[in-house]
Write a protein that holds these residues in place. Structure first.
Motif, mmCIF file in Angstrom:
data_model
loop_
_atom_site.group_PDB
_atom_site.id
_atom_site.type_symbol
_atom_site.label_atom_id
_atom_site.label_comp_id
_atom_site.label_asym_id
_atom_site.label_seq_id
_atom_site.Cartn_x
_atom_site.Cartn_y
_atom_site.Cartn_z
ATOM 1 N N THR A 169 -18.924 98.266 -25.454
ATOM 2 C CA THR A 169 -17.775 97.687 -24.746
ATOM 3 C C THR A 169 -17.917 96.202 -24.439
ATOM 4 O OG1 THR A 169 -18.810 98.524 -22.739
ATOM 5 C CG2 THR A 169 -16.985 99.806 -23.641
ATOM 6 N N GLU A 170 -19.122 95.656 -24.486
ATOM 7 C CA GLU A 170 -19.281 94.270 -24.038
ATOM 8 C C GLU A 170 -18.499 93.279 -24.894
ATOM 9 O OE1 GLU A 170 -20.189 93.200 -21.312
ATOM 10 O OE2 GLU A 170 -21.058 95.055 -20.553
ATOM 11 N N ASP A 171 -18.511 93.447 -26.203
ATOM 12 C CA ASP A 171 -17.728 92.541 -27.055
ATOM 13 C C ASP A 171 -16.233 92.754 -26.838
ATOM 14 O OD1 ASP A 171 -19.932 91.280 -28.152
ATOM 15 O OD2 ASP A 171 -20.092 92.679 -29.829
ATOM 16 N N GLU A 201 -13.040 104.798 -12.318
ATOM 17 C CA GLU A 201 -12.609 106.011 -13.006
ATOM 18 C C GLU A 201 -11.563 105.742 -14.080
ATOM 19 O OE1 GLU A 201 -11.077 110.555 -12.025
ATOM 20 O OE2 GLU A 201 -11.132 109.052 -10.441
ATOM 21 N N SER A 202 -10.587 104.865 -13.800
ATOM 22 C CA SER A 202 -9.522 104.613 -14.777
ATOM 23 C C SER A 202 -10.079 104.015 -16.060
ATOM 24 C CB SER A 202 -8.456 103.684 -14.179
ATOM 25 O OG SER A 202 -9.048 102.465 -13.743
ATOM 26 N N ASN A 203 -10.978 103.032 -15.931
ATOM 27 C CA ASN A 203 -11.582 102.433 -17.117
ATOM 28 C C ASN A 203 -12.553 103.387 -17.792
ATOM 29 O OD1 ASN A 203 -10.333 100.007 -17.558
ATOM 30 N ND2 ASN A 203 -11.855 98.762 -16.499
ATOM 31 N N PHE A 204 -13.251 104.191 -17.004
ATOM 32 C CA PHE A 204 -14.158 105.177 -17.584
ATOM 33 C C PHE A 204 -13.399 106.111 -18.524
ATOM 34 C CE2 PHE A 204 -16.024 109.457 -17.385
ATOM 35 C CZ PHE A 204 -17.280 109.199 -17.914
ATOM 36 N N LYS A 205 -12.238 106.559 -18.091
ATOM 37 C CA LYS A 205 -11.442 107.459 -18.923
ATOM 38 C C LYS A 205 -10.962 106.764 -20.193
ATOM 39 C CE LYS A 205 -9.859 110.457 -15.170
ATOM 40 N NZ LYS A 205 -8.696 110.903 -14.351
ATOM 41 N N LEU A 206 -10.556 105.503 -20.065
ATOM 42 C CA LEU A 206 -10.112 104.744 -21.243
ATOM 43 C C LEU A 206 -11.222 104.645 -22.288
ATOM 44 C CD1 LEU A 206 -8.107 101.634 -19.945
ATOM 45 C CD2 LEU A 206 -7.233 103.501 -21.356
ATOM 46 N N LYS A 207 -12.435 104.438 -21.817
ATOM 47 C CA LYS A 207 -13.561 104.190 -22.712
ATOM 48 C C LYS A 207 -14.150 105.459 -23.315
ATOM 49 C CE LYS A 207 -14.856 100.312 -19.768
ATOM 50 N NZ LYS A 207 -15.754 99.903 -18.669
ATOM 51 N N ARG A 243 -4.013 93.370 -13.437
ATOM 52 C CA ARG A 243 -2.956 94.116 -14.122
ATOM 53 C C ARG A 243 -2.884 93.718 -15.603
ATOM 54 N NH1 ARG A 243 0.514 93.387 -10.580
ATOM 55 N NH2 ARG A 243 1.540 91.516 -11.396
ATOM 56 N N GLU A 244 -2.929 92.422 -15.900
ATOM 57 C CA GLU A 244 -2.850 91.962 -17.289
ATOM 58 C C GLU A 244 -4.098 92.368 -18.073
ATOM 59 O OE1 GLU A 244 -1.432 88.056 -18.217
ATOM 60 O OE2 GLU A 244 -0.521 87.804 -16.230
ATOM 61 N N LEU A 245 -5.272 92.295 -17.424
ATOM 62 C CA LEU A 245 -6.498 92.670 -18.116
ATOM 63 C C LEU A 245 -6.515 94.161 -18.422
ATOM 64 C CD1 LEU A 245 -9.186 91.510 -19.154
ATOM 65 C CD2 LEU A 245 -10.206 92.137 -16.957
ATOM 66 N N TYR A 246 -6.034 94.970 -17.484
ATOM 67 C CA TYR A 246 -6.010 96.410 -17.713
ATOM 68 C C TYR A 246 -5.096 96.761 -18.890
ATOM 69 C CZ TYR A 246 -5.873 101.424 -16.918
ATOM 70 O OH TYR A 246 -5.977 102.784 -17.080
ATOM 71 N N ALA A 247 -4.000 96.029 -19.035
ATOM 72 C CA ALA A 247 -3.097 96.261 -20.170
ATOM 73 C C ALA A 247 -3.826 96.013 -21.492
ATOM 74 C CB ALA A 247 -1.867 95.372 -20.049
ATOM 75 N N LEU A 248 -4.650 94.977 -21.529
ATOM 76 C CA LEU A 248 -5.430 94.697 -22.731
ATOM 77 C C LEU A 248 -6.505 95.759 -22.944
ATOM 78 C CD1 LEU A 248 -5.820 90.834 -22.297
ATOM 79 C CD2 LEU A 248 -4.529 91.979 -24.113
ATOM 80 N N HIS A 249 -7.136 96.170 -21.863
ATOM 81 C CA HIS A 249 -8.144 97.232 -21.960
ATOM 82 C C HIS A 249 -7.539 98.518 -22.528
ATOM 83 C CE1 HIS A 249 -10.910 95.429 -18.599
ATOM 84 N NE2 HIS A 249 -10.938 94.740 -19.720
ATOM 85 N N SER A 250 -6.315 98.818 -22.130
ATOM 86 C CA SER A 250 -5.653 100.041 -22.583
ATOM 87 C C SER A 250 -5.477 100.067 -24.093
ATOM 88 C CB SER A 250 -4.291 100.188 -21.900
ATOM 89 O OG SER A 250 -4.441 100.293 -20.500
ATOM 90 N N VAL A 251 -5.376 98.894 -24.680
ATOM 91 C CA VAL A 251 -5.227 98.786 -26.133
ATOM 92 C C VAL A 251 -6.574 98.864 -26.837
ATOM 93 C CG1 VAL A 251 -4.512 97.262 -28.027
ATOM 94 C CG2 VAL A 251 -3.092 97.448 -25.967
ATOM 95 N N HIS A 252 -7.575 98.187 -26.278
ATOM 96 C CA HIS A 252 -8.836 97.999 -26.998
ATOM 97 C C HIS A 252 -9.931 99.010 -26.678
ATOM 98 C CE1 HIS A 252 -7.717 94.147 -28.874
ATOM 99 N NE2 HIS A 252 -7.059 93.900 -27.740
ATOM 100 N N PHE A 253 -9.994 99.507 -25.450
ATOM 101 C CA PHE A 253 -11.099 100.400 -25.099
ATOM 102 C C PHE A 253 -11.110 101.722 -25.859
ATOM 103 C CE2 PHE A 253 -12.085 98.343 -20.764
ATOM 104 C CZ PHE A 253 -13.119 97.624 -21.331
ATOM 105 N N PRO A 254 -9.963 102.275 -26.241
ATOM 106 C CA PRO A 254 -10.012 103.526 -27.019
ATOM 107 C C PRO A 254 -10.676 103.399 -28.384
ATOM 108 C CG PRO A 254 -7.882 103.310 -25.932
ATOM 109 C CD PRO A 254 -8.582 101.994 -25.772
ATOM 110 N N THR A 255 -11.107 102.182 -28.749
ATOM 111 C CA THR A 255 -11.799 101.987 -30.034
ATOM 112 C C THR A 255 -13.323 101.938 -29.862
ATOM 113 O OG1 THR A 255 -11.802 99.549 -29.946
ATOM 114 C CG2 THR A 255 -9.822 100.623 -30.827
ATOM 115 N N THR A 256 -13.825 102.100 -28.643
ATOM 116 C CA THR A 256 -15.267 101.982 -28.423
ATOM 117 C C THR A 256 -16.048 103.029 -29.207
ATOM 118 O OG1 THR A 256 -15.118 103.404 -26.467
ATOM 119 C CG2 THR A 256 -15.002 101.028 -26.105
ATOM 120 N N GLN A 257 -17.277 102.663 -29.560
ATOM 121 C CA GLN A 257 -18.164 103.560 -30.290
ATOM 122 C C GLN A 257 -19.572 103.496 -29.692
ATOM 123 O OE1 GLN A 257 -17.332 105.772 -32.730
ATOM 124 N NE2 GLN A 257 -15.228 105.145 -32.283
#
Length: 297
Positions: free
Chosen positions: A24-26, A138-144, A79-93
């Motif tokens: 997730t760091e990158d 918790e919200s970001n944990f679920k996204l990731k 709020r704006e950062l979370y919107a970006l996280h919602s797009v990108h975090f589901p791609t973590t490996q």
């Protein structure tokens, strides 16, 4: 000082998540830089990012906002950062070696407690308990992790400590030791009958961040530091200070919580591939042994 070599075998492993288990760091960097560019600010340098890593969200946001001087409120930024996280975090490996490491440790549950004396016999292979200790809320944990349930299933729900856990006092996130002490508490409160409580020095903390290493050291635990290559570069020449918890991220603390340079309590690894279990007194069952069935050794 001479490094300590008489450590007891590791009986518990406590894992950070971001940049340690998953990549997730990158992604964090990409999302923050997209937001900074939107407001005409320069990209976030690694010297700044190094101070944000491992910290709870509100603490990291405060530091970032102080540096970036964005023309928006903290609430708007979040709020704006979370919107970006919602797009990108589901791609973590998962990062290299992590799936095998977690699977190997999970399989040690086949080793039963020596009921004759009520303690695990440290001369025999023994179970290594694991817990998650992440600053992610918790919200970001679920996204990731929603797409990585097979990876995170090794962490029993009651042994997952997140950044917004109500049992951690606000403002007591990493680099303070509370999250790791709480993770150990969740393990000790759910040990099998007959197994004695696990002491901090029998714990091994896995971290990528400098505040996280400091938190582990201040908890009185051994630490494995596996940083992002760019973070390692930031602290080039100061690795021994990082491993001792001497960077000073937590401010003034009791002296008994401080480590010493080259005291043997912490180690650096480039990756988690081919982790040296034997160094920490850990025996991994053969690959064909299922974690479902116990064996007495």
């Amino acid at each position: 000082m001479a490094p300590r070599t008489d450590f007891p075998p590791v009986r518990a492993c406590l894992f950070d998540m971001d940049g340690l288990i998953i990549d997730t760091e990158d992604i964090y960097t990409v999302c923050v830089n997209l937001l900074l560019r939107k407001y005409g600010r320069p990209d976030m340098p690694w010297e700044v990012k190094a101070k944000l890593q491992g910290r709870p969200g509100p603490s990291a946001t405060k530091l970032l906002m102080e540096w970036a001087q964005l023309p928006i409120t903290v609430e708007e930024y979040a709020r704006e950062l979370y919107a970006l996280h919602s797009v990108h975090f589901p791609t973590t490996q998962p990062l290299p070696g992590m799936v095998k490491l977690l699977s190997d440790l999970d399989r040690t549950r086949v080793y039963e407690v020596d009921q004759e004396n009520g303690n695990p016999n440290t001369n025999k292979p023994h179970r290594v308990h694991i817990a998650l200790a992440t600053s992610s809320h918790e919200s970001n944990f679920k996204l990731k992790t929603a797409h990585l349930q097979d990876v995170f299933s090794v962490f029993e729900t009651h042994r997952r400590v997140l950044g917004d856990d109500k049992r951690i006092e606000p403002g007591r996130g990493k680099p303070l030791p509370d999250i790791f002490l709480l993770a150990l508490k969740t393990i000790n409160e759910s040990l099998p009958a007959g197994e004695r409580p696990i002491a901090p020095e029998e714990c091994l903390v896995f971290e990528d961040s400098v505040p996280g290493v400091e938190a582990g050291r201040r908890a009185g635990m051994r630490v494995v530091w596996c940083p992002h290559p760019m973070l390692k570069k930031v602290f080039e020449g100061r690795e021994a200070e990082v491993l001792a918890g001497h960077i000073g991220e937590a401010g003034d603390v009791d002296v008994h919580q401080l480590g010493e340079i080259d005291d043997g309590w912490a180690d650096y690894y480039e990756s988690m591939v081919d982790f040296p279990y034997e160094k920490y007194g850990i025996t991994i069952p053969p690959a064909e042994v299922s974690a479902e069935g116990g064996v007495t050794v």
